[in-house]
Design a protein around this motif. Sequence first.
Motif, PDB file in Angstrom:
ATOM      1  N   GLY A 239     -11.011  31.879 -10.777  1.00 37.28           N
ATOM      2  CA  GLY A 239     -10.472  30.936 -11.743  1.00 37.28           C
ATOM      3  C   GLY A 239     -11.554  30.314 -12.611  1.00 37.28           C
ATOM      4  N   LEU A 240     -12.829  30.555 -12.268  1.00 38.73           N
ATOM      5  CA  LEU A 240     -13.971  29.992 -12.991  1.00 38.73           C
ATOM      6  C   LEU A 240     -14.615  30.990 -13.946  1.00 38.73           C
ATOM      7  CD1 LEU A 240     -15.648  28.227  -9.929  1.00 38.73           C
ATOM      8  CD2 LEU A 240     -14.128  27.206 -11.635  1.00 38.73           C
ATOM      9  N   VAL A 241     -14.173  32.233 -13.906  1.00 35.35           N
ATOM     10  CA  VAL A 241     -14.714  33.259 -14.799  1.00 35.35           C
ATOM     11  C   VAL A 241     -14.344  32.874 -16.237  1.00 35.35           C
ATOM     12  CG1 VAL A 241     -14.491  35.697 -15.463  1.00 35.35           C
ATOM     13  CG2 VAL A 241     -14.612  35.069 -13.041  1.00 35.35           C
ATOM     14  N   PRO A 242     -15.249  33.033 -17.193  1.00 33.61           N
ATOM     15  CA  PRO A 242     -14.914  32.689 -18.584  1.00 33.61           C
ATOM     16  C   PRO A 242     -13.627  33.387 -19.049  1.00 33.61           C
ATOM     17  CG  PRO A 242     -17.256  33.109 -18.390  1.00 33.61           C
ATOM     18  CD  PRO A 242     -16.639  33.492 -17.061  1.00 33.61           C
ATOM     19  N   GLY A 243     -12.735  32.605 -19.654  1.00 33.30           N
ATOM     20  CA  GLY A 243     -11.464  33.138 -20.151  1.00 33.30           C
ATOM     21  C   GLY A 243     -10.359  33.198 -19.122  1.00 33.30           C
ATOM     22  N   ALA A 244     -10.651  32.775 -17.880  1.00 29.19           N
ATOM     23  CA  ALA A 244      -9.663  32.884 -16.805  1.00 29.19           C
ATOM     24  C   ALA A 244      -8.594  31.809 -16.895  1.00 29.19           C
ATOM     25  CB  ALA A 244     -10.339  32.803 -15.442  1.00 29.19           C
ATOM     26  N   GLU A 245      -7.395  32.210 -16.535  1.00 27.60           N
ATOM     27  CA  GLU A 245      -6.265  31.293 -16.439  1.00 27.60           C
ATOM     28  C   GLU A 245      -5.464  31.675 -15.198  1.00 27.60           C
ATOM     29  OE1 GLU A 245      -2.178  30.135 -18.838  1.00 27.60           O
ATOM     30  OE2 GLU A 245      -3.678  31.356 -19.840  1.00 27.60           O
ATOM     31  N   LEU A 246      -5.277  30.713 -14.304  1.00 29.84           N
ATOM     32  CA  LEU A 246      -4.464  30.957 -13.108  1.00 29.84           C
ATOM     33  C   LEU A 246      -2.994  30.900 -13.484  1.00 29.84           C
ATOM     34  CD1 LEU A 246      -6.404  28.807 -10.473  1.00 29.84           C
ATOM     35  CD2 LEU A 246      -6.517  31.281 -10.822  1.00 29.84           C
ATOM     36  N   ILE A 247      -2.247  31.917 -13.064  1.00 28.48           N
ATOM     37  CA  ILE A 247      -0.839  32.002 -13.440  1.00 28.48           C
ATOM     38  C   ILE A 247       0.011  32.309 -12.205  1.00 28.48           C
ATOM     39  CG2 ILE A 247       0.838  33.298 -14.802  1.00 28.48           C
ATOM     40  CD1 ILE A 247      -1.336  33.768 -16.848  1.00 28.48           C
ATOM     41  N   GLU A 248       0.985  31.427 -11.973  1.00 27.94           N
ATOM     42  CA  GLU A 248       1.939  31.654 -10.879  1.00 27.94           C
ATOM     43  C   GLU A 248       2.816  32.857 -11.222  1.00 27.94           C
ATOM     44  OE1 GLU A 248       2.246  30.075  -7.963  1.00 27.94           O
ATOM     45  OE2 GLU A 248       0.724  28.560  -8.402  1.00 27.94           O
ATOM     46  N   GLY A 249       3.050  33.726 -10.245  1.00 27.22           N
ATOM     47  CA  GLY A 249       3.977  34.832 -10.430  1.00 27.22           C
ATOM     48  C   GLY A 249       3.495  35.960 -11.308  1.00 27.22           C
ATOM     49  N   LEU A 250       2.194  36.077 -11.519  1.00 29.00           N
ATOM     50  CA  LEU A 250       1.668  37.188 -12.313  1.00 29.00           C
ATOM     51  C   LEU A 250       1.904  38.517 -11.604  1.00 29.00           C
ATOM     52  CD1 LEU A 250       0.069  38.128 -14.823  1.00 29.00           C
ATOM     53  CD2 LEU A 250      -2.033  37.746 -13.495  1.00 29.00           C
ATOM     54  N   ALA A 251       1.824  38.487 -10.276  1.00 33.59           N
ATOM     55  CA  ALA A 251       2.073  39.685  -9.485  1.00 33.59           C
ATOM     56  C   ALA A 251       3.500  39.681  -8.963  1.00 33.59           C
ATOM     57  CB  ALA A 251       1.108  39.751  -8.304  1.00 33.59           C
ATOM     58  N   VAL A 252       4.091  40.862  -8.984  1.00 34.28           N
ATOM     59  CA  VAL A 252       5.446  41.021  -8.417  1.00 34.28           C
ATOM     60  C   VAL A 252       5.401  42.025  -7.303  1.00 34.28           C
ATOM     61  CG1 VAL A 252       6.696  40.315 -10.461  1.00 34.28           C
ATOM     62  CG2 VAL A 252       6.047  42.695 -10.215  1.00 34.28           C
TER      63      VAL A 252
END
Length: 184
Positions: free
Chosen positions: A171-184
């Motif tokens: 989550g700290l990598v440049p450009g990173a965004e944590l997103i709920e439900g990205l994986a199914v």
Amino acid sequence: MRAPIGPFEDARPAPECLAELTGPVAEAIRDWQGGTPADRIVYVDTDPAIADTAAFVGHYGRELLGQSANCVVVAARRGGGTTLAACLVPSAGRVDVNGVVRRRLGARKVSFAPMATAVEATGMEYGGITPVGLPAGWPLLVDASIAGMPYVLVGSDRRRGRLIAPGCLFGLVPGAELIEGLAV
């Protein structure tokens, strides 16, 4: 050094293995500014002939499937333009390209980038693409579950070798965004 997960015999702090990595990944690790120190990123040497997930966990241990993540490159189209982005999801899941990714990137259509495009754009080998060292300005969509994992095994940029790092690091990598439900 013992790897924090897996049965890997050759494990070293990634900052000590910069010569084993491609330029962008080595530079990202050398210049790491995240809250997790760069020496918590571990490089493990692995067999390039079994880099694909099924073969990899078949050889190194099925328990690694629940401790691994795949980084895939997607191409988002809107109007006449295409935007490349990366998605990091647990290896046991798959990226919700047509739902979550499409909406997040504001695209009309999203698909997995062709292998040649992914390799050329990242400078990494197919089967080893990693979220560390992606091109500047790229969005990195990270399934939120990864941030809660103690350690995550990801590609190293080549088919030989992998990186192991605390899940919160991604989550700290440049450009990173944590997103709920990205994986199914």
